[in-house]
Design an enzyme around this catalytic site. Structure first.
Site, short mmCIF file in Angstrom:
data_model
loop_
_atom_site.label_atom_id
_atom_site.label_comp_id
_atom_site.label_asym_id
_atom_site.label_seq_id
_atom_site.Cartn_x
_atom_site.Cartn_y
_atom_site.Cartn_z
NE ARG A 43 17.17 52.16 41.80
CZ ARG A 43 16.82 52.62 42.99
NH1 ARG A 43 16.29 51.82 43.87
NH2 ARG A 43 16.97 53.88 43.31
NE ARG A 53 20.64 53.26 42.72
CZ ARG A 53 21.46 52.68 41.85
NH1 ARG A 53 21.70 51.40 41.93
NH2 ARG A 53 22.04 53.37 40.90
CG ASP A 92 10.36 58.32 43.53
OD1 ASP A 92 10.62 57.26 42.94
OD2 ASP A 92 11.22 59.00 44.12
CB CYS A 108 12.95 49.87 45.88
SG CYS A 108 12.14 50.60 47.31
CB VAL A 110 18.56 61.68 41.45
CG1 VAL A 110 18.55 62.41 42.79
CG2 VAL A 110 17.37 62.10 40.60
CE LYS A 151 12.67 57.24 50.42
NZ LYS A 151 13.72 56.66 49.57
CG ASN A 152 14.21 60.09 47.80
OD1 ASN A 152 14.53 59.23 48.63
ND2 ASN A 152 13.44 59.81 46.77
CB ILE A 199 12.65 56.76 35.67
CG1 ILE A 199 12.02 58.11 35.30
CG2 ILE A 199 13.96 56.95 36.47
CD1 ILE A 199 12.90 59.06 34.53
CE LYS A 257 19.30 56.04 32.17
NZ LYS A 257 19.14 54.56 32.13
CB VAL A 258 18.60 62.86 33.96
CG1 VAL A 258 18.35 63.54 35.29
CG2 VAL A 258 18.64 63.88 32.83
NE ARG A 285 13.61 51.22 52.13
CZ ARG A 285 14.14 50.99 50.96
NH1 ARG A 285 13.75 49.97 50.24
NH2 ARG A 285 15.07 51.79 50.46
C1 EPZ Z 1 16.65 58.54 43.14
O1 EPZ Z 1 17.20 57.27 42.90
C2 EPZ Z 1 15.60 58.35 44.21
N1 EPZ Z 1 16.22 57.82 45.43
C3 EPZ Z 1 14.53 57.40 43.72
O2 EPZ Z 1 13.53 57.31 44.71
C4 EPZ Z 1 13.92 57.97 42.44
O3 EPZ Z 1 12.99 57.04 41.93
C5 EPZ Z 1 15.01 58.21 41.41
O4 EPZ Z 1 16.04 59.08 41.97
C6 EPZ Z 1 14.51 58.88 40.14
O5 EPZ Z 1 13.90 60.10 40.46
C7 EPZ Z 1 16.75 58.65 46.31
O6 EPZ Z 1 16.81 59.86 46.12
C8 EPZ Z 1 17.26 58.07 47.57
P1 EPZ Z 1 18.70 57.71 39.33
P2 EPZ Z 1 18.52 57.10 42.10
O7 EPZ Z 1 20.17 57.51 39.46
O8 EPZ Z 1 19.39 58.26 42.33
C9 EPZ Z 1 19.89 54.76 35.78
C10 EPZ Z 1 12.07 56.18 46.18
O9 EPZ Z 1 11.06 55.47 46.02
N2 EPZ Z 1 21.27 54.71 36.26
O10 EPZ Z 1 18.20 59.08 39.03
O11 EPZ Z 1 19.05 55.75 42.39
C11 EPZ Z 1 18.91 54.08 36.71
O12 EPZ Z 1 18.92 52.69 36.58
C12 EPZ Z 1 13.31 56.02 45.34
O13 EPZ Z 1 12.16 57.06 47.06
C13 EPZ Z 1 22.22 54.06 35.52
O14 EPZ Z 1 21.93 53.50 34.46
O15 EPZ Z 1 17.97 57.14 40.60
C14 EPZ Z 1 17.61 54.71 36.27
O16 EPZ Z 1 17.14 54.06 35.13
C15 EPZ Z 1 13.29 54.83 44.45
N3 EPZ Z 1 23.50 54.00 36.00
C16 EPZ Z 1 18.04 56.13 35.90
O17 EPZ Z 1 19.44 56.08 35.72
C17 EPZ Z 1 23.86 54.60 37.15
O18 EPZ Z 1 25.04 54.53 37.52
C18 EPZ Z 1 17.72 57.19 36.94
O19 EPZ Z 1 18.17 56.71 38.22
C19 EPZ Z 1 22.89 55.30 37.90
C20 EPZ Z 1 21.59 55.33 37.44
#
Ligand code: EPZ
Length: 429
Positions: A131, A102, A316, A126, A174, A22-23, A338, A171-172, A408
């Site tokens: 986020r 999202r 995840d 979710c 995705v 999915k991701n 995370i 910060k990292v 989903r």
């Molecule tokens: C991706 O979400 C995945 N979603 C998530 O999977 C997964 O949990 C997450 O990466 C972490 O591996 C998809 O790929 C569709 P992030 P993403 O930006 O990209 C913070 C599932 O169950 N952050 O890596 O939204 C954020 O709040 C889903 O399949 C900011 O602060 O996650 C988090 O603490 C849920 N500001 C951290 O970074 C921003 O502008 C990492 O989030 C963006 C993110």
């Protein structure tokens, strides 16, 4: 609303085909906005989130065709999608669509890169924490976009196109790595993304963009170099196997005991979870066809695990791991780093008899001898599937409510588990 009924206690034996991720599928579909030509994606999972993204892309003018089944394909193999964004008819991604998922916010990158403007609603998805989208906004500003936030929408404008730049993420992330990579692919000049996400889904997107003519190096490391090009073309790309689905069924097999082949799964993108699974007491081997998970008789050992960006243990899979160690012979510690609110499964697991103590981001799980089935529900995808794992390992009947979360992200979960001997069925209405 559909529910899933499980009667626990059966060992899982057999083969589970692993779907496309999915991701990975979601950003790959979004990449179709970058070109007038057709992007063909194979192995796209049949999921509610994919269906919703088809609608969102359709709203921008993307023609989305599902290719017919080919000889030898069965109902469990993914779809082939042909996505063609010949003309972008609308650069607005409205609230009623984006608020449901999202990842749909990510259209902002390709839209502003190709069209010079985008107006995208702030996202939903979710319920696992606040986020924010600040890192997306910073990255697009660094590439020269003007950003305004108005009435719940992020408006990005770059009348003369984006310009390559150095983006250093604090910060990292995705999603923002995906967006920065897509936007920079069509920017003028060179972009360097530092502290980029190294997740395999980022590598998959980069591989597809390269097939489309993008000049990208370093995906999978924390520094990605992109040389912008004027236009991108069509391509054909298979969606990578879903590492989270793989891990989920691996944990389910360990929970029930038995012997399961996760067909088409790749161990190299799941090293840390498989290492944890071995520590817990399952045997895990890689075969030519996928990953085999085996547990016969022996008990489950407790573990200490912290979620981290790739290649660390994925957030995840945190809920699924927690479900598994509720029955370990000892106390496990699981730290979530995370997302700040990703423990909704804790109180539901407690309904089945789990003993879990939460202290901020740390869950302490005292293993119990047995779980007992109960009605449960969860408010996010991975939490829901953790309840399925717990239900498979519990005595008696568990009813998992709010199944739409599972739909989903898990393709035909009841069929896949049922084929391996689980007593599991979907109750409609
Ligand atoms: C991706 O979400 C995945 N979603 C998530 O999977 C997964 O949990 C997450 O990466 C972490 O591996 C998809 O790929 C569709 P992030 P993403 O930006 O990209 C913070 C599932 O169950 N952050 O890596 O939204 C954020 O709040 C889903 O399949 C900011 O602060 O996650 C988090 O603490 C849920 N500001 C951290 O970074 C921003 O502008 C990492 O989030 C963006 C993110």
């Amino acid at each position: 609303m559909d529910r899933i009924r499980i009667v626990g206690g059966n060992r899982l034996n057999g083969t589970i085909p692993i779907s496309g991720a999915k991701n990975a599928a979601l950003p790959l579909m979004i990449a179709s906005l970058l070109t007038r030509d057709t992007l063909t994606l194979d192995n796209v999972p049949r999921l509610a989130d994919v269906a919703l993204l088809k609608r969102i892309l359709g709203n921008h003018g993307v023609d989305c065709m599902v290719q017919g089944k080919r000889a030898g394909q069965n109902g469990l193999s993914g779809e082939t999608l042909e996505l063609r964004a010949g003309d972008i008819v609308d650069t607005v991604a409205p609230y009623d669509l984006v608020s449901k998922m999202r990842a749909s916010f990510w259209v902002i990158g390709p839209l502003v890169a190709r069209m010079g403007e985008a107006r995208v609603s702030l996202p939903g998805g979710c319920a696992i924490g606040t986020r924010p989208v600040d890192l997306f906004i910073d990255a697009l500003r660094t590439l020269g976009a003007e950003i305004d936030i108005d009435a719940g929408y992020v408006i990005a404008r770059a009348k003369n196109g984006l310009r390559g730049a150095r983006i250093a993420f604090p910060k990292v992330t995705v999603g923002a790595t995906h967006v920065a990579m897509m936007a920079a692919a069509l920017a003028k000049g060179e972009t360097v993304i530092e502290n980029a996400a190294r997740e395999p889904e980022v590598v998959d997107l980069a591989a597809c963009l390269v097939k489309m003519g993008a000049r990208i190096a370093g995906a999978g490391t924390s520094t990605i170099h992109i040389d912008g090009v004027e236009t991108l073309s069509g391509a054909r790309h298979p969606v990578m196997p879903d590492r989270i689905e793989t891990g989920t069924y691996a944990f389910a097999a360990a929970m029930t005991g038995g012997d399961v082949l996760l067909e088409g799964a790749s161990a190299s993108i799941l090293e840390r979870p498989l290492e944890v699974l071995r520590q817990i007491g399952a045997e895990v081997t890689e075969t030519n066809h996928g990953i085999r998970v085996y547990r016969n008789g022996g008990g489950l050992a407790p573990v200490e695990v912290t979620t981290e960006p790739f290649p660390g243990f994925p957030t995840d899979l945190q809920a699924q791991l927690m479900a598994l160690v509720t029955r370990a012979g000892g106390t496990s510690k699981i730290r979530e780093t995370i997302f700040e609110n990703r423990f909704m499964h804790v109180q539901e697991l407690a309904r089945l008899g789990a003993e879990i103590h939460l202290d901020g981001q740390m869950a302490t799980v005292k293993g119990v001898e047995r779980l007992k089935g109960a009605p449960v529900m969860a408010t996010d995808l991975r939490a829901s599937v953790s309840l399925v794992i717990a239900g498979l390992g519990a005595e008696g009947e568990t009813i998992v409510n709010r199944v739409y979360h599972l739909d989903r992200g898990f393709e035909r979960i009841e069929d896949k588990l049922g084929a391996c001997g689980a007593t599991i069925e979907r109750l409609s209405g």
